[in-house]
Design a protein around this motif. Structure first.
Motif, PDB file in Angstrom:
ATOM      1  N   PHE A 180       0.821  -1.208   0.000  1.00  9.14           N
ATOM      2  CA  PHE A 180       0.000   0.000   0.000  1.00  9.14           C
ATOM      3  C   PHE A 180       0.858   1.263   0.000  1.00  9.14           C
ATOM      4  O   PHE A 180       0.478   2.272  -0.585  1.00  9.14           O
ATOM      5  CB  PHE A 180      -0.969   0.005   1.183  1.00  9.14           C
ATOM      6  N   GLY A 181       2.010   1.221   0.624  1.00  2.54           N
ATOM      7  CA  GLY A 181       2.921   2.359   0.592  1.00  2.54           C
ATOM      8  C   GLY A 181       3.461   2.615  -0.800  1.00  2.54           C
ATOM      9  O   GLY A 181       3.523   3.757  -1.259  1.00  2.54           O
ATOM     10  N   MET A 182       3.858   1.541  -1.498  1.00  7.02           N
ATOM     11  CA  MET A 182       4.353   1.703  -2.877  1.00  7.02           C
ATOM     12  C   MET A 182       3.247   2.170  -3.806  1.00  7.02           C
ATOM     13  O   MET A 182       3.474   3.024  -4.670  1.00  7.02           O
ATOM     14  CB  MET A 182       4.963   0.384  -3.380  1.00  7.02           C
ATOM     15  N   ILE A 183       2.060   1.619  -3.627  1.00 12.22           N
ATOM     16  CA  ILE A 183       0.926   2.039  -4.455  1.00 12.22           C
ATOM     17  C   ILE A 183       0.626   3.519  -4.211  1.00 12.22           C
ATOM     18  O   ILE A 183       0.363   4.271  -5.156  1.00 12.22           O
ATOM     19  CB  ILE A 183      -0.305   1.154  -4.172  1.00 12.22           C
ATOM     20  N   THR A 184       0.697   3.948  -2.950  1.00 16.96           N
ATOM     21  CA  THR A 184       0.471   5.360  -2.626  1.00 16.96           C
ATOM     22  C   THR A 184       1.500   6.240  -3.318  1.00 16.96           C
ATOM     23  O   THR A 184       1.160   7.282  -3.879  1.00 16.96           O
ATOM     24  CB  THR A 184       0.526   5.573  -1.100  1.00 16.96           C
ATOM     25  N   PHE A 185       2.769   5.812  -3.291  1.00 13.12           N
ATOM     26  CA  PHE A 185       3.824   6.591  -3.936  1.00 13.12           C
ATOM     27  C   PHE A 185       3.540   6.763  -5.423  1.00 13.12           C
ATOM     28  O   PHE A 185       3.574   7.877  -5.950  1.00 13.12           O
ATOM     29  CB  PHE A 185       5.183   5.912  -3.739  1.00 13.12           C
ATOM     30  N   PHE A 186       3.245   5.681  -6.120  1.00 11.53           N
ATOM     31  CA  PHE A 186       3.056   5.768  -7.566  1.00 11.53           C
ATOM     32  C   PHE A 186       1.745   6.444  -7.951  1.00 11.53           C
ATOM     33  O   PHE A 186       1.695   7.189  -8.931  1.00 11.53           O
ATOM     34  CB  PHE A 186       3.155   4.376  -8.212  1.00 11.53           C
ATOM     35  N   LEU A 187       0.692   6.218  -7.182  1.00 10.95           N
ATOM     36  CA  LEU A 187      -0.594   6.837  -7.524  1.00 10.95           C
ATOM     37  C   LEU A 187      -0.626   8.331  -7.234  1.00 10.95           C
ATOM     38  O   LEU A 187      -1.472   9.048  -7.764  1.00 10.95           O
ATOM     39  CB  LEU A 187      -1.742   6.135  -6.795  1.00 10.95           C
ATOM     40  N   ASN A 188       0.289   8.824  -6.411  1.00 13.47           N
ATOM     41  CA  ASN A 188       0.343  10.269  -6.165  1.00 13.47           C
ATOM     42  C   ASN A 188       0.737  11.053  -7.410  1.00 13.47           C
ATOM     43  O   ASN A 188       0.532  12.255  -7.473  1.00 13.47           O
ATOM     44  CB  ASN A 188       1.323  10.590  -5.035  1.00 13.47           C
ATOM     45  N   PHE A 189       1.295  10.398  -8.408  1.00  7.58           N
ATOM     46  CA  PHE A 189       1.657  11.076  -9.650  1.00  7.58           C
ATOM     47  C   PHE A 189       0.446  11.281 -10.558  1.00  7.58           C
ATOM     48  O   PHE A 189       0.524  12.026 -11.521  1.00  7.58           O
ATOM     49  CB  PHE A 189       2.749  10.308 -10.396  1.00  7.58           C
ATOM     50  N   ILE A 190      -0.660  10.607 -10.264  1.00  8.65           N
ATOM     51  CA  ILE A 190      -1.892  10.791 -11.034  1.00  8.65           C
ATOM     52  C   ILE A 190      -2.720  11.851 -10.323  1.00  8.65           C
ATOM     53  O   ILE A 190      -3.163  11.636  -9.194  1.00  8.65           O
ATOM     54  CB  ILE A 190      -2.687   9.472 -11.138  1.00  8.65           C
ATOM     55  N   PRO A 191      -2.941  12.995 -10.944  1.00  6.93           N
ATOM     56  CA  PRO A 191      -3.649  14.080 -10.255  1.00  6.93           C
ATOM     57  C   PRO A 191      -5.074  13.685  -9.866  1.00  6.93           C
ATOM     58  O   PRO A 191      -5.769  12.996 -10.610  1.00  6.93           O
ATOM     59  CB  PRO A 191      -3.677  15.214 -11.288  1.00  6.93           C
ATOM     60  N   ASN A 192      -5.481  14.123  -8.705  1.00  5.97           N
ATOM     61  CA  ASN A 192      -6.826  13.984  -8.146  1.00  5.97           C
ATOM     62  C   ASN A 192      -7.246  12.538  -7.890  1.00  5.97           C
ATOM     63  O   ASN A 192      -7.497  12.152  -6.770  1.00  5.97           O
ATOM     64  CB  ASN A 192      -7.871  14.675  -9.017  1.00  5.97           C
TER      65      ASN A 192
END
Length: 123
Positions: free
Chosen positions: A72-84
């Motif tokens: 979940f931490g890695m997913i959070t890191f990568f998904l933060n690059f997708i706005p909104n």
């Protein structure tokens, strides 16, 4: 399942190569344009803030005793690059796992959604 995992791996690998390609000093022969400098600076700060948010969310999920916190931490890191929508997906993603975990209550599910939501919106 292997096909999906391979697709995710290829996407993350392509994302990593795109980040490396825009690092300063990669293409020294050409002078940098103002736009390239702005993009490099934006991506650098976006990467740093995404890393900080992912680390804090991972810590919060660990304190809330959620399984698969590193995922979940890695997913959070990568998904933060997708706005909104990326941060929304990262916030909601652990909820079904917590809901289906024996011994967890609805209060645990609310906390697992509320704490990352507050982290994303305050940092």
């Amino acid at each position: 399942m292997v096909g999906i995992a391979g697709d995710v791996f290829e996407t993350l690998l392509l994302f990593f190569f795109c980040l490396v390609a825009i690092l300063p000093g990669i293409h020294q022969r050409l002078p940098k344009s103002r736009m390239q400098c702005l993009m490099q600076r934006y991506l650098l700060f976006k990467t740093i803030t995404s890393l900080i948010i992912a680390a804090i969310v991972t810590l919060a999920l660990w304190l809330l005793d959620v399984d698969l916190i590193l995922i979940f931490g890695m997913i959070t890191f990568f998904l933060n690059f997708i706005p909104n929508i990326g941060s929304f997906i990262a916030i909601i993603l652990p909820a079904p796992l917590v809901y289906l975990t024996p011994g967890k209550t609805l209060n645990d599910v609310v906390l697992v959604v509320l704490v990352p939501f507050l982290i994303h919106n305050t940092l």
